[in-house]
Design an enzyme around this catalytic site. Structure first.
Site, PDB file in Angstrom:
ATOM      1  N   HIS A 144      24.037-119.896  35.090  1.00 46.14           N
ATOM      2  CA  HIS A 144      24.118-118.514  34.491  1.00 46.14           C
ATOM      3  C   HIS A 144      22.899-118.069  34.640  1.00 46.14           C
ATOM      4  CE1 HIS A 144      24.446-116.087  30.241  1.00 46.14           C
ATOM      5  NE2 HIS A 144      24.506-115.377  31.278  1.00 46.14           N
ATOM      6  N   SER A 157      29.331-116.576  31.369  1.00 50.35           N
ATOM      7  CA  SER A 157      28.107-116.444  30.301  1.00 50.35           C
ATOM      8  C   SER A 157      29.183-117.546  29.187  1.00 50.35           C
ATOM      9  CB  SER A 157      28.422-115.526  30.474  1.00 50.35           C
ATOM     10  OG  SER A 157      28.172-114.382  31.027  1.00 50.35           O
ATOM     11  N   ASN A 217      22.844-115.836  24.422  1.00 49.22           N
ATOM     12  CA  ASN A 217      23.998-114.723  23.822  1.00 49.22           C
ATOM     13  C   ASN A 217      24.554-115.472  22.867  1.00 49.22           C
ATOM     14  OD1 ASN A 217      24.091-113.146  25.898  1.00 49.22           O
ATOM     15  ND2 ASN A 217      26.020-114.003  27.587  1.00 49.22           N
ATOM     16  N   GLU A 240      20.047-119.804  32.831  1.00 47.92           N
ATOM     17  CA  GLU A 240      19.492-120.802  32.406  1.00 47.92           C
ATOM     18  C   GLU A 240      20.693-121.627  32.628  1.00 47.92           C
ATOM     19  OE1 GLU A 240      20.955-118.802  27.728  1.00 47.92           O
ATOM     20  OE2 GLU A 240      22.202-118.657  29.301  1.00 47.92           O
TER      21      GLU A 240
END
Ligand code: 3H9
Length: 653
Positions: free
Chosen positions: A430, A409, A480, A442
């Protein structure tokens, strides 16, 4: 007999005494202006030629009719309109039968509803998905469907926008019959109808339904509407069909359709529709052959690894799960089998498919079994040494052409790749937890990733049924990184005077299922805390830093799992905690901040701007390919309301 051309996309063929009309408007046979013109010409032809006793309408290719042409929305109207054609079909003197060869959606389903008979081919699907585009059916769907299948069933179908398969369509009375090739049944049917009184859907009375069933269906739809207008409007129109005559109902429906079509909500949802179609398109991959993947290795079968395994098994891959000990391997296998079993119980998976999945699954403590894998995904502890150590070990085990994917992550996948023998085969995948449910993935294009490897990873994610978004390497990738900016802004506002619960309430009123502080509590505060500690040495000493989350963590308030975080959960519900309020007040006092009032509007505006600014930076840095990809990441991974279109869309309005 030669084919008749009614327009560039509508042709006809005379089969003895029946006019067979075919719509050929790739890719989805949408009802573009030339299709509507062609259909009108075809009906004129059938009306004037005495030798023609009936008409069959079908679609060329794999789709019957995908609906109105959405690209025409917002452009000046072109005659004839769809409602006019539909009315003409319903009132046509000769029988008209729909041979539904594939998806009959939206306006396509409305055409089928107006026909005097409907035959479902084995690939047929019937649906009125307009609410997913922020609109209601605009060509009779809300008035004809309840007449044909009843109020509760019509509320369920139109309110949810779901598509029904042939067997259910037959059971509902939406289709009259099923056939492998719908033309085989439609031609004889239309002949038997010739000269007989026709069953015109709009003339049927709405079957009497129990009020309790109508209420239950309505409640189910409205409870999921989350502030969107279209589902409630659809329910209102359908319910009114029971006491309105057709004409009144159609007039109301049309006015509602036009109003919603021009709304922000519909513009946002149409943006999302087209964004999804563009997602995963990467120019530099044009003409690149993806690496073939059939066997997938997954290292680590915890919550994330097991979710990925289930997603791969249910889409036909062979899966080799790897754990450190035989005992952990057995637990991993049980975890995967448990998720599959739950899917069977909730009827999302057939028992035979579960058995098939389990037959394709191996979970072992012997890493050398990964020699058979085309792709290995690591889902181990998010630590650079752990992940690089694993990939170095895999270098000596997997085939030269196998892909290595990291599910990190926050770590830098370029660093992991650089320490392997073949950085060109390393890519990021991801996933979001739970990985068998969350659509977003992702796909991280690392510095050295080879095009065939990226294309392979992308094709894999697509076959999983996921929504893959390709992005470059940056801390936290697209999602994120934006989430961090959004969180920072929320914490600034709290330090300046807003309460966490006010921020959360403002976000929830905007359409997020949960505000940011509640989300942080749910995810747990410790991962971000560890990251802040890691970054402490390199942080810009002049940048504003909010200590409150650190203080919460130091006090053991690590979020929901700990029973306390930004909120208190001791009663089972999220509750404001005076201790947190005191902690925030102390932080303000320490910095001599005099708290000020925030309106909900200011809170939402500032948070949206923080997201959009970070998104713009991601585009400028070339991390995201297109701004609509950023919207999809926030909608599918972070609860951004789809009917607001995403942060980039909303900033562009
Ligand atoms: C409506 O009907 C209103 C009426 O009630 C009233 C009117 C008065 N129009 O999804 P795909 C494009 S509202 C224009 O990858 P699949 C799509 O953008 C409509 N274009 O294919 C893509 O373009 P590109 C109600 C459309 O095989 C290409 O087609 N209908 C439309 O995976 C391929 O799309 C719906 O909401 C359209 N209607 O799935 C159905 N639809 O290649 C919407 C698609 O340039 N469509 N395109 O990226 C779908 O659900 C799926 O496309 C479908 C095919 C299941 C049909």
């Amino acid at each position: 007999m030669d084919a008749l051309a009614f327009s560039t996309s509508v042709s006809g063929k005379i089969e003895d005494d029946v006019l067979l009309v075919s719509i050929d408007n790739p890719p989805v046979n949408a009802l573009s202006a030339h299709v509507r013109q062609g259909l009108t010409e075809a009906l004129d032809h059938a009306a004037t030629l005495e030798a023609i006793t009936g008409v069959v309408i079908t679609g060329a290719g794999r789709i019957f009719i995908g609906g109105a042409d959405i690209t025409e929305f917002g452009k000046p109207p072109v005659e004839p309109s769809l409602p006019e054609i539909i009315e003409r079909i319903e009132n046509f003197a000769k029988p008209v039968v729909a041979a539904v060869n594939g998806a009959a959606l939206g306006g396509g389903c409305e055409i089928a509803l107006a026909c005097h008979g409907r035959i479902a081919g084995e690939k047929a699907g019937f649906g009125l998905p307009e609410v997913k585009l922020g609109i209601v059916p605009g060509a009779g769907g809300t008035q004809r469907l309840p007449r044909l299948i009843g109020l509760p069933q019509a509320i369920d179908l139109i309110g949810s926008g779901r598509t029904v398969k042939p067997a259910e369509a037959l059971e509902l009375g939406l289709a009259d019959d099923m056939a492998a090739d719908p033309l085989d049944a439609a031609l004889p049917l239309v002949r038997t109808m010739a000269g007989q009184p026709l069953r015109r859907t709009g003339m049927l009375p709405v079957p009497v339904a129990e009020q309790a069933a109508v209420d239950t269906a309505t409640r189910k739809i409205l409870s999921k509407a989350r502030g969107q207008a279209a589902p409630a409007e659809a329910v209102r129109l359908i319910t009114a069909a029971a006491h309105n005559n057709l004409e009144t109902g159609l007039t109301d429906e049309r006015a509602t359709f036009l109003r919603l079509r021009d709304s922000e909500e519909s513009a946002a949802l149409r943006h999302v529709f087209f964004a999804e179609r563009s997602a995963g398109k990467v120019e530099k991959l044009d003409g690149v052959t993806p690496r073939k993947i059939e066997t997938v290795g997954i290292v680590g079968t915890g919550l994330m690894g097991a979710g990925i395994a289930v997603a791969a098994l249910t889409t036909g891959y062979r899966v080799i799960g790897v754990e450190q000990t035989n005992e952990a391997a057995e637990q991993g296998r049980e975890r995967i089998a448990g998720i599959l079993e739950k899917s069977v119980q909730s009827k999302r998976l057939a028992p035979a498919m579960r058995d098939d999945c389990l037959a394709r699954l191996t979970v072992t403590a012997d890493t050398s079994e990964l020699a058979a894998a085309d792709l290995v995904i690591e889902a181990v502890f998010d630590d650079l040494d752990v992940k690089t150590g694993l990939f170095q070990k895999l270098d000596g085990i997997v085939r030269k052409d196998a892909i290595l994917a990291t599910n990190t992550s926050y770590l830098d996948p370029d660093l992991i790749a650089a320490r392997t023998a073949r950085p060109e085969r390393v890519v990021g995948l991801h996933f979001f937890s739970p990985a068998h449910i969350m659509r977003l993935v992702e796909v991280v294009d690392c510095k050295a990733t080879e095009p065939q490897v990226l294309a392979g990873a992308l094709a894999f994610a697509k076959r999983l049924g996921k929504l893959p978004i390709v992005c470059g390497v940056t801390e936290g990738f697209i999602g994120n990184r934006i989430f961090s900016a959004y969180r920072r802004e929320a914490e600034f506002m709290v330090e300046d005077g807003a309460a966490p619960e006010q921020v959360d309430a403002a976000l929830e009123a905007y359409g997020f299922p949960m505000g940011i502080f509640a989300v942080n509590d749910m995810a747990g505060l410790e991962i971000a805390w560890a990251r802040r500690k890691r970054q402490a040495a390199s942080r810009d000493p002049d940048a504003r830093y909010i200590e409150t989350a650190d203080r919460l963590c130091e006090a053991g308030r690590l979020g929901r799992k700990a029973g306390r975080g930004w909120y208190d959960y001791s009663s089972g519900e999220r509750a404001v905690d005076p201790q947190v309020t005191a902690l925030i007040e102390a932080a303000r006092a320490a910095k001599n901040i005099v708290p000020r009032a925030f309106t909900d509007e200011e809170i939402v505006t500032r948070l949206l701007k923080a997201m959009a600014d970070e998104g713009a930076a991601l585009l400028a840095e070339g991390i995201a390919i297109r701004s609509s990809d950023i919207d999809l990441v926030m909608i599918n991974g972070y609860g951004f309301p789809a009917h607001k279109g995403g942060p980039m869309f909303s900033a562009s309005r």
